[in-house]
Enzyme design. Structure first.
Site, PDB file in Angstrom:
ATOM      1  N   LYS A  74       9.132  -2.238  -3.243  1.00  0.00           N
ATOM      2  CA  LYS A  74       8.618  -3.171  -2.243  1.00  0.00           C
ATOM      3  C   LYS A  74       8.940  -4.588  -2.692  1.00  0.00           C
ATOM      4  O   LYS A  74       8.812  -4.903  -3.888  1.00  0.00           O
ATOM      5  CB  LYS A  74       7.100  -2.968  -2.125  1.00  0.00           C
ATOM      6  CG  LYS A  74       6.407  -3.791  -1.059  1.00  0.00           C
ATOM      7  CD  LYS A  74       4.923  -3.409  -0.991  1.00  0.00           C
ATOM      8  CE  LYS A  74       4.155  -4.128   0.097  1.00  0.00           C
ATOM      9  NZ  LYS A  74       2.759  -3.681   0.199  1.00  0.00           N
ATOM     10  N   SER A 149       1.320  -2.280   4.961  1.00  0.00           N
ATOM     11  CA  SER A 149       2.405  -3.221   4.849  1.00  0.00           C
ATOM     12  C   SER A 149       3.682  -2.672   4.207  1.00  0.00           C
ATOM     13  O   SER A 149       4.749  -3.240   4.421  1.00  0.00           O
ATOM     14  CB  SER A 149       1.932  -4.435   4.050  1.00  0.00           C
ATOM     15  OG  SER A 149       1.609  -4.077   2.726  1.00  0.00           O
ATOM     16  N   SER A 173      -1.990   0.035   2.526  1.00  0.00           N
ATOM     17  CA  SER A 173      -0.555  -0.230   2.680  1.00  0.00           C
ATOM     18  C   SER A 173       0.391   0.790   2.083  1.00  0.00           C
ATOM     19  O   SER A 173       1.594   0.709   2.312  1.00  0.00           O
ATOM     20  CB  SER A 173      -0.214  -1.603   2.121  1.00  0.00           C
ATOM     21  OG  SER A 173      -0.600  -2.584   3.039  1.00  0.00           O
TER      22      SER A 173
END
Ligand code: GLN
Length: 481
Positions: A74, A149, A173
């Site tokens: 990420k 996310s 997330s």
């Protein structure tokens, strides 16, 4: 070979069926061919990946199961010399001078970095629509979100654009995007994995975890990344067991709680049906099913958002347009540098965080909002502790509904926040959670089952998750992309 699990790929590397360079090249080719449709990668690190793969091959032994295995990170995980944007204009050109500790641990194991993947800006959001680099599409339906996310992580794992991915979970997330894309998503207990070098959203909630194709793979990754870090004072000295020894195939003697508040209003009937079926499967494997109640769950969303936005607003203060972020070229004086750089550099959700958080923390409102939410947090922790004195794990849906259409909730922040109802309690209480593929909606969208356990009891997640996975075929289904 791109669809292999980590343990299968490790076997292939050990027996010289293929090399890490070949495996890495296969993923790079796949990214090149398909990621235009998904937009999961922000940066693809072609050369670095091949260099790392070559190194793994030259070491030759592949003793660590992650050696030579290609992954995505990420884009809020700092990588020295490689852009780390937090999916924002603010950090569009930020190149960190050091690695996050979690990345160092993965490099130590010999993993290969394919690139940095998309997410909501500064990890604030539930759909990846808040990325400065555009939304990541769901591999099962390109008109829908991949979740958030960490939507770039879930899409890249589900569509075989990497073997595993590292994401973060503050209030859902990892688990929610894993559920929406049909992969395994592990949120760890607060402090189980070092956060050092991971760009902060809400520091007392943020956790670093993994997306994988199987429960076993998630355990293999956790074996490498978990444990006390001299670089992060919030990682306690709790022993890291070999998590693979808990991958059970039956659930005899295991007590599973069904918290009724997670099956209530706002949760799709189709989703509940899928999870109920999952619970039947667990029962068939020998688990004892016990009804439990967590009445404070109804305060989870307001308490969560008051607390994370407060912490988030203070974490955003460092982006002043001067130190390491976007600087406006429209300023006449220092104050304008701050104001215009922040105005230009932050997206809407980050601005909402700053406004809401600053308000909650301001003199006169602190007691009414922040302090009250902090008290709810303490009460919720107690409530979960009491439940976990009775059961080994809880089973719930991960998301109240399958992937929603791109654009559907973007103009309605409260509807977006409400989508997190089933994942924020674990964030509030610092608990670990695992989302595993559990079925599909009638229209073919993935539905995930959430397993929750007491703090530092990740092994319970692996026991239940693995038994479920071995008894079902949902994890083998692949999107057609
Ligand atoms: N959607 C939630 C939020 O914006 C969760 C985000 C996360 O876990 N990073 O707070």
């Amino acid at each position: 070979m791109i669809n292999l699990s980590i343990s299968q790929a490790n076997e292939g590397l050990k027996t010289k069926k293929f090399s890490s360079v070949e495996l890495t090249q296969a993923y790079l080719d796949r990214i090149k061919a398909t990621d235009e449709k998904l937009n999961s990668y922000i940066t693809v690190t072609n050369e670095i990946a091949l260099q790392q793969a070559k190194k793994a091959d030259s070491n030759g032994v592949f003793e660590n199961p992650l050696a030579g295995i290609p992954m995505s990170l990420k884009d809020i995980i700092c990588t020295a010399g490689i852009k780390t944007t937090a999916s924002s204009k603010m950090l569009e050109n930020f190149v960190p001078p050091y690695n996050a500790h979690v990345y160092d641990r993965l490099l130590g194991a010999g993993s290969v970095l394919l690139g940095k993947v998309n997410c909501d800006q500064f990890a604030m959001g539930s759909s990846t629509e808040h990325s400065y680099f555009g939304v990541t599409k769901n591999p099962w339906d390109l008109e829908r979100v991949s979740g958030g996310s960490s939507g770039g992580s879930s899409a890249s794992v589900a569509a075989d654009l990497c073997a595993f991915s590292i994401g973060t979970d503050t209030g859902g997330s990892i688990r929610q995007p894993a559920s929406l894309c049909s992969c395994v998503g592990l949120k760890v207990s607060y402090g189980r994995v070092p956060r050092e070098g991971v760009i902060s959203y809400a520091s007392s909630f943020d956790t670093v975890g993994t997306f994988a194709k199987t429960v076993e793979d998630a355990a293999l990754v956790l074996n490498v990344i978990a444990g006390k870090s001299e670089r992060d004072a919030t990682t306690p000295d709790v022993k890291v067991p070999d998590y693979t020894q808990f991958l059970k195939e039956d659930l005899n003697g295991v007590k599973i709680g069904i918290p009724k508040e997670y099956y209530g209003e706002g949760v799709d009937k189709e989703t509940i049906d899928v999870i109920n079926k999952g619970v039947e499967t667990l029962k068939g494997l020998g688990a004892e099913i016990i009804d439990v109640s967590l009445p404070l769950t109804k305060y989870a969303i307001p308490a969560y958002y008051l607390l994370v936005k407060s912490e988030g607003s203070t974490n955003m203060a460092r982006y002043d347009g001067i130190k390491y972020s976007h600087t406006t070229d429209q300023a006449k004086d220092l104050e304008e540098i701050y104001m215009k750089s922040r105005k230009e550099g932050f997206g809407d959700e980050v601005k909402r965080t700053i406004m809401l958080g600053t308000y909650c923390l301001s003199a006169g409102y602190y007691d009414a909002f922040y302090l009250k939410a902090a008290k709810v947090r303490a009460l919720m922790k107690k409530e979960y502790e009491e439940v976990f004195a009775q059961v080994d794990a809880l089973i719930t849906p991960t998301s109240p509904f399958p992937a929603f259409k791109i654009g559907d909730k973007i103009d309605d922040p409260l509807a977006m926040y409400a989508a997190d109802i089933l994942t924020v309690p674990a964030g509030i209480c610092g608990l670990p959670g695992l989302s595993v593929p559990a079925g599909f909606s009638a229209s073919g969208l993935p539905i995930g089952m959430q397993i929750l356990a007491n703090q530092y009891k990740e092994e319970n997640l692996f026991a239940v998750g693995n038994a479920f996975e071995k008894a079902t075929e949902w994890h083998t289904k692949k999107p057609n992309i």
